[in-house]
Write a protein that holds these residues in place. Structure first.
Motif, PDB file in Angstrom:
ATOM      1  N   PHE B  14      78.843  71.115  61.643  1.00 46.21           N
ATOM      2  CA  PHE B  14      77.542  71.739  61.938  1.00 46.21           C
ATOM      3  C   PHE B  14      77.777  73.068  62.616  1.00 46.21           C
ATOM      4  O   PHE B  14      78.599  73.167  63.518  1.00 46.21           O
ATOM      5  CB  PHE B  14      76.703  70.846  62.859  1.00 46.21           C
ATOM      6  CG  PHE B  14      76.237  69.576  62.209  1.00 46.21           C
ATOM      7  CD1 PHE B  14      75.303  69.609  61.181  1.00 46.21           C
ATOM      8  CD2 PHE B  14      76.737  68.346  62.608  1.00 46.21           C
ATOM      9  CE1 PHE B  14      74.869  68.440  60.584  1.00 46.21           C
ATOM     10  CE2 PHE B  14      76.305  67.173  62.017  1.00 46.21           C
ATOM     11  CZ  PHE B  14      75.372  67.220  60.988  1.00 46.21           C
ATOM     12  N   PHE B  21      80.586  72.429  65.292  1.00 43.19           N
ATOM     13  CA  PHE B  21      80.833  71.066  65.747  1.00 43.19           C
ATOM     14  C   PHE B  21      81.162  70.203  64.537  1.00 43.19           C
ATOM     15  O   PHE B  21      80.415  70.150  63.558  1.00 43.19           O
ATOM     16  CB  PHE B  21      79.608  70.517  66.479  1.00 43.19           C
ATOM     17  CG  PHE B  21      79.816  69.113  66.967  1.00 43.19           C
ATOM     18  CD1 PHE B  21      80.505  68.879  68.159  1.00 43.19           C
ATOM     19  CD2 PHE B  21      79.358  68.028  66.234  1.00 43.19           C
ATOM     20  CE1 PHE B  21      80.706  67.583  68.604  1.00 43.19           C
ATOM     21  CE2 PHE B  21      79.569  66.734  66.673  1.00 43.19           C
ATOM     22  CZ  PHE B  21      80.242  66.505  67.858  1.00 43.19           C
ATOM     23  N   ALA B  23      81.211  66.840  63.102  1.00 45.67           N
ATOM     24  CA  ALA B  23      80.670  65.505  63.348  1.00 45.67           C
ATOM     25  C   ALA B  23      81.455  64.444  62.581  1.00 45.67           C
ATOM     26  O   ALA B  23      81.537  63.296  63.006  1.00 45.67           O
ATOM     27  CB  ALA B  23      79.196  65.462  62.947  1.00 45.67           C
ATOM     28  N   ALA B  42      79.820  54.232  69.040  1.00 45.90           N
ATOM     29  CA  ALA B  42      79.045  54.763  70.148  1.00 45.90           C
ATOM     30  C   ALA B  42      78.049  55.800  69.644  1.00 45.90           C
ATOM     31  O   ALA B  42      78.175  56.311  68.526  1.00 45.90           O
ATOM     32  CB  ALA B  42      79.986  55.392  71.174  1.00 45.90           C
ATOM     33  N   SER B  43      77.110  56.114  70.485  1.00 43.25           N
ATOM     34  CA  SER B  43      76.127  57.122  70.146  1.00 43.25           C
ATOM     35  C   SER B  43      76.830  58.476  69.980  1.00 43.25           C
ATOM     36  O   SER B  43      77.682  58.844  70.789  1.00 43.25           O
ATOM     37  CB  SER B  43      75.089  57.195  71.265  1.00 43.25           C
ATOM     38  OG  SER B  43      74.043  58.022  70.865  1.00 43.25           O
ATOM     39  N   GLY B  46      78.853  59.839  64.836  1.00 42.03           N
ATOM     40  CA  GLY B  46      78.768  60.361  63.470  1.00 42.03           C
ATOM     41  C   GLY B  46      78.246  59.364  62.447  1.00 42.03           C
ATOM     42  O   GLY B  46      78.289  59.622  61.246  1.00 42.03           O
ATOM     43  N   LYS B  47      77.708  58.224  62.918  1.00 36.42           N
ATOM     44  CA  LYS B  47      77.219  57.183  61.992  1.00 36.42           C
ATOM     45  C   LYS B  47      76.075  57.714  61.118  1.00 36.42           C
ATOM     46  O   LYS B  47      76.103  57.587  59.891  1.00 36.42           O
ATOM     47  CB  LYS B  47      76.726  55.957  62.777  1.00 36.42           C
ATOM     48  CG  LYS B  47      77.744  55.363  63.716  1.00 36.42           C
ATOM     49  CD  LYS B  47      77.217  54.145  64.427  1.00 36.42           C
ATOM     50  CE  LYS B  47      76.035  54.399  65.344  1.00 36.42           C
ATOM     51  NZ  LYS B  47      76.370  55.215  66.533  1.00 36.42           N
ATOM     52  N   SER B  48      75.078  58.301  61.789  1.00 38.82           N
ATOM     53  CA  SER B  48      73.919  58.782  61.028  1.00 38.82           C
ATOM     54  C   SER B  48      74.308  59.947  60.116  1.00 38.82           C
ATOM     55  O   SER B  48      73.811  60.063  58.989  1.00 38.82           O
ATOM     56  CB  SER B  48      72.802  59.216  61.968  1.00 38.82           C
ATOM     57  OG  SER B  48      72.297  58.089  62.659  1.00 38.82           O
ATOM     58  N   GLU B 170      70.037  51.660  61.593  1.00 39.91           N
ATOM     59  CA  GLU B 170      69.454  50.919  62.710  1.00 39.91           C
ATOM     60  C   GLU B 170      68.112  50.286  62.342  1.00 39.91           C
ATOM     61  O   GLU B 170      67.091  50.559  62.977  1.00 39.91           O
ATOM     62  CB  GLU B 170      69.313  51.825  63.932  1.00 39.91           C
ATOM     63  CG  GLU B 170      70.657  52.356  64.400  1.00 39.91           C
ATOM     64  CD  GLU B 170      70.572  53.098  65.715  1.00 39.91           C
ATOM     65  OE1 GLU B 170      69.902  52.588  66.632  1.00 39.91           O
ATOM     66  OE2 GLU B 170      71.167  54.185  65.826  1.00 39.91           O
ATOM     67  N   HIS B 202      73.923  49.061  66.536  1.00 34.95           N
ATOM     68  CA  HIS B 202      74.634  49.113  67.814  1.00 34.95           C
ATOM     69  C   HIS B 202      74.991  47.722  68.296  1.00 34.95           C
ATOM     70  O   HIS B 202      75.815  47.564  69.184  1.00 34.95           O
ATOM     71  CB  HIS B 202      73.747  49.772  68.881  1.00 34.95           C
ATOM     72  CG  HIS B 202      73.725  51.253  68.790  1.00 34.95           C
ATOM     73  ND1 HIS B 202      74.784  52.027  69.179  1.00 34.95           N
ATOM     74  CD2 HIS B 202      72.774  52.122  68.352  1.00 34.95           C
ATOM     75  CE1 HIS B 202      74.485  53.295  68.986  1.00 34.95           C
ATOM     76  NE2 HIS B 202      73.269  53.378  68.475  1.00 34.95           N
TER      77      HIS B 202
HETATM   78  N1  LIG Z   1      71.816  68.971  62.482  1.00 41.58           N
HETATM   79  C1  LIG Z   1      72.756  68.928  63.445  1.00 41.58           C
HETATM   80  N2  LIG Z   1      73.161  70.067  64.014  1.00 41.58           N
HETATM   81  C2  LIG Z   1      74.097  70.045  64.972  1.00 41.58           C
HETATM   82  N3  LIG Z   1      74.719  68.952  65.398  1.00 41.58           N
HETATM   83  C3  LIG Z   1      74.378  67.781  64.870  1.00 41.58           C
HETATM   84  C4  LIG Z   1      73.360  67.708  63.855  1.00 41.58           C
HETATM   85  N4  LIG Z   1      73.207  66.433  63.483  1.00 41.58           N
HETATM   86  C5  LIG Z   1      74.085  65.728  64.250  1.00 41.58           C
HETATM   87  N5  LIG Z   1      74.768  66.521  65.068  1.00 41.58           N
HETATM   88  C6  LIG Z   1      75.796  66.116  66.016  1.00 41.58           C
HETATM   89  O1  LIG Z   1      76.693  65.294  65.334  1.00 41.58           O
HETATM   90  C7  LIG Z   1      77.106  64.237  66.157  1.00 41.58           C
HETATM   91  C8  LIG Z   1      76.877  62.932  65.431  1.00 41.58           C
HETATM   92  O2  LIG Z   1      75.506  62.694  65.330  1.00 41.58           O
HETATM   93  P1  LIG Z   1      74.928  61.381  64.652  1.00 41.58           P
HETATM   94  O3  LIG Z   1      73.486  61.528  64.577  1.00 41.58           O
HETATM   95  O4  LIG Z   1      75.674  61.171  63.390  1.00 41.58           O
HETATM   96  O5  LIG Z   1      75.322  60.280  65.740  1.00 41.58           O
HETATM   97  P2  LIG Z   1      75.095  58.702  65.644  1.00 41.58           P
HETATM   98  O6  LIG Z   1      76.432  58.114  65.552  1.00 41.58           O
HETATM   99  O7  LIG Z   1      74.139  58.387  64.584  1.00 41.58           O
HETATM  100  O8  LIG Z   1      74.456  58.417  67.062  1.00 41.58           O
HETATM  101  P3  LIG Z   1      73.304  57.360  67.450  1.00 41.58           P
HETATM  102  O9  LIG Z   1      73.944  56.079  67.538  1.00 41.58           O
HETATM  103  O10 LIG Z   1      72.808  57.873  68.765  1.00 41.58           O
HETATM  104  O11 LIG Z   1      72.268  57.458  66.385  1.00 41.58           O
HETATM  105  C9  LIG Z   1      76.305  64.354  67.435  1.00 41.58           C
HETATM  106  O12 LIG Z   1      77.123  64.883  68.443  1.00 41.58           O
HETATM  107  C10 LIG Z   1      75.197  65.280  67.122  1.00 41.58           C
HETATM  108  O13 LIG Z   1      74.901  66.084  68.241  1.00 41.58           O
END
Ligand SMILES: Nc1ncnc2c1ncn2[C@@H]1O[C@H](COP(=O)(O)OP(=O)(O)OP(=O)(O)O)[C@@H](O)[C@H]1O
Ligand SMILES: [Mg+2]
Lengths: 408, 226
Positions: B14, B21, B23, B42-43, B46-48, B170, B202
């Motif tokens: 990203f 960053f 991800a 963990a939150s 990068g799952k989503s 989720e 989770h």
């Molecule tokens: N559009 C974006 N622009 C910048 N950074 C992003 C974007 N989407 C996600 N991120 C970053 O990528 C990383 C992974 O995000 P993601 O949403 O995949 O986490 P997750 O594992 O799904 O977390 P959660 O369990 O809280 O849903 C995070 O640090 C987030 O800040």
């Protein structure tokens, strides 16, 4: 995705915000309604004008005496008595494009019957006059050539004169006094209505030409006529006939070189052209009013559609995640905008037509709501929707599905 | 068993202004037809981000993604929309149903974009609602349904077009424990009927319903157990 479904979705979206949809449509409604109403009243007006012009007769040329200079004082057009019955005869025999010509004299004065009296226009003319003007007899008989030749003291009443002197009684056979001279009423003319100049054509009394020349008008010579009314053989020959009359009368009146003619001609197509011009100006004005109100209405639509796109960002995201293509979303919002404006257009058409009907009822003024004006209004309202709906719809279609889904 | 999903060295970077960053830092795994996979971590791990790529809502910065043998990276937006419509079914944490729209029409939605006629749509939608145990609730609007019922509608909508994979991010995040158990047993049942499911969660007891658990940490896979 089928179109019916698109329309259904759009209708549901509009129904969700009924009040807002209605208020948004208001601009279009008012614009379209005023255009429809004004077009209806306007075409009613031009219908009235064309009726009035037609009431003069068809393929008509007027020859009126020109101004004259007497003792340094110029009288207005028609002031001189330069035309004669001989001119009429000459025009009839020497102008090939002329079908009929009639000389008239005109005066005004009191007409008395019993204890009733009425001030009116007195016209002298022969049978050709009524033929040219396509003016029939309602009751009794018309003026004949014998009446003219013998300078008989008979008269024909216009409807207004008959109504005022005789009420509902039959005037035929009674004696009226015109400028104190007794005349026998031989007939009553059909109702003619208003002239293009707005005068009541039925407020006239007709007497044979020669009777009028001898008894009712003061003139140097008894065969003077006031104005000529000429009928050309056809509409195409109108200009030709006018030219023929001009050159014949120039010759007869010895108008050469720089000398100013002592007569002038006017044909009806000139009057028609003026009427046409004013109706063109009217429709130009209508067009301006229409486009301004539609632009204002369209901006309102665009504004609300932009709000709607923002509000429904999540919905757009869901649809995209589920398989909606950019074009599906574009079409959906365009459909919504066009439905909004077309619905507004339909309501506007109904209101405008209703308004025109009320106007025509109240003012006793005919209104014409043409299929053409309705379809133009309808198509235009749709076009406004397409034009002003495009930008918001494109904004919706350009959303990124992930961002749209995450939108709170 | 055939491979429905094959990810090879997927990276997602990203860019925000001049900051970058990463991800996903080179994720590779494959899922066979009929599997039920839980993705844990963990939150912010990068799952989503990974699910969005699986769902063809987002494209990887680099790496290859084959869905049902098709290379997703080479597709344009219209083709991606088509893939989402025909090969994927989504279940979200927040249900994401259309408000003021009857449940059955929500379920029909993918079929609308697939171009099916209304009669066929209605038949399939009713069958899917039957499958998730919502017969009789066809005309309820989302606001007239409980959270669990709303999620069932969402599952029916994901099922209705016979997708290759159902992706659920989720799906029980907004539900209480009883409803969570109901929804998870529904997923198990659907999986036993042969439907491939990939689900982010989770909670370990939710993940336990799945036959395989993949664990993410900081954009990498740190565990893959069957
Ligand atoms: N559009 C974006 N622009 C910048 N950074 C992003 C974007 N989407 C996600 N991120 C970053 O990528 C990383 C992974 O995000 P993601 O949403 O995949 O986490 P997750 O594992 O799904 O977390 P959660 O369990 O809280 O849903 C995070 O640090 C987030 O800040
Ligand atoms: Mg997440």
């Amino acid at each position: 995705m089928d179109f019916l479904q698109t329309v259904k979705i759009a209708l549901r979206a509009l129904r969700t915000n009924k009040m807002r949809s209605f208020l948004t449509m208001l601009g279009i409604i008012i614009g379209i309604a005023s255009v429809i109403a004004m077009m209806a009243v306007g075409s009613g007006a031009s219908y009235v004008i064309s009726q009035q012009i037609a009431s003069i007769g068809s393929n008509i040329i007027l020859v009126i005496p020109g101004s004259t200079t007497s003792g340094g004082l110029r009288t207005g057009s028609g002031g001189a008595q330069t035309l004669t019955s001989d001119d009429v005869k000459a025009i009839m025999s020497e102008c090939p494009s002329v079908e009929l010509a009639a000389g008239t004299v005109r005066s005004s004065g009191q007409v008395v019957y019993g204890n009733m009296n009425w001030s009116t226009v007195i016209m002298g003319g022969g049978p050709e006059l009524f033929e040219i003007r396509e003016w029939g007899i309602a009751n009794g008989r018309g003026i004949t050539q014998q009446d003219v030749d013998g300078a008989i003291k008979v008269c024909l009443l216009g409807q207004t004169v008959a109504d005022n002197l005789f009420g509902s009684a039959d005037p035929v056979g009674n004696i009226v006094r015109i400028k104190k001279i007794p005349f026998t009423v031989i007939g009553v003319l059909e109702r003619k209505g208003q002239s293009p100049q707005g005068t009541d054509q039925d407020d006239t009394i007709f007497v044979p030409l020669r009777t009028a020349q001898r008894n009712l008008v003061r003139s140097q010579r008894t065969n003077n006529v006031g104005a000529l009314i000429v009928k050309a053989k056809s509409e195409d020959l109108l200009t030709k006939a006018e030219e023929e009359i001009n050159s014949l009368l120039n010759q007869r009146h010895r108008i050469t070189g720089g000398k100013e003619p002592d007569f002038s001609t006017r044909n009806l197509s000139e009057i028609l052209a003026v009427a046409e011009q004013s109706s063109k100006a009217m429709s130009l004005l209508l067009g301006a009013v229409a486009s301004i109100s539609l632009i204002v209405g369209g901006i309102g639509i665009m504004n609300i559609m932009l709000v709607s796109v923002t509000e429904r960002t999540r919905e757009i995201g869901i649809r995209m995640a589920i398989g909606a293509k950019k074009n599906d979303i574009l079409l959906q919002f365009m459909t919504e905008a066009v439905l909004l404006t077309m619905l507004g257009g339909l309501i506007g058409i109904a209101l405008g037509a209703g308004g025109a009907m009320v106007v025509s009822r109240m003012l006793e003024w005919p209104t014409l709501i043409s299929f053409q004006s309705i379809s133009i209004a309808f198509v235009f309202s749709g076009a406004v929707g397409i034009f002003f709906g495009f930008y918001p719809a494109r904004k919706a279609a350009g959303l990124n599905p992930i961002d749209a889904l995450r939108y709170e | 068993m055939s491979e429905v999903i094959a990810l090879t060295d997927i990276r997602r970077v990203f860019t925000m202004g001049d900051q970058q960053f990463e991800a996903l830092k080179g994720v590779s795994y494959s899922v066979n037809a009929g599997e039920f996979v839980a993705i844990m971590g963990a939150s912010g791990s990068g799952k989503s981000t990974c699910m969005n790529i699986l769902g063809c809502l987002d494209l990887p910065t680099s790496g290859q993604y084959l869905l049902d043998g098709l290379d997703v990276g080479a597709m344009n937006t219209n083709q991606l929309a088509d893939i989402r419509n025909k090969k994927l079914g989504f279940v979200f944490q927040g249900f994401n149903l259309l408000a003021r729209t009857p449940a059955v029409e929500n379920v029909e939605l993918p079929l609308v974009y697939a171009g099916l006629h209304s009669k066929e749509r209605r038949e399939k939608a009713l069958a899917a609602m039957q499958q998730v145990g919502l017969a009789g609730k066809e005309n309820n609007h989302p606001s007239q349904l409980s959270g669990g019922q709303q999620q069932r509608v969402a599952i029916a909508r994901a099922l209705v077009n016979n997708p290759a994979v159902i992706l659920a991010d989720e799906p029980t995040g907004n539900l209480d424990s009883t409803t969570t158990a109901e929804i998870m047993s529904l997923f198990s049942t659907l999986n036993k009927q042969g439907i491939t499911i990939i689900m982010v969660t989770h909670e370990h007891d939710v993940a336990a319903y799945a036959g395989r658990q993949i664990t993410f940490r900081d954009g990498n896979i740190i565990g893959d157990t069957k």
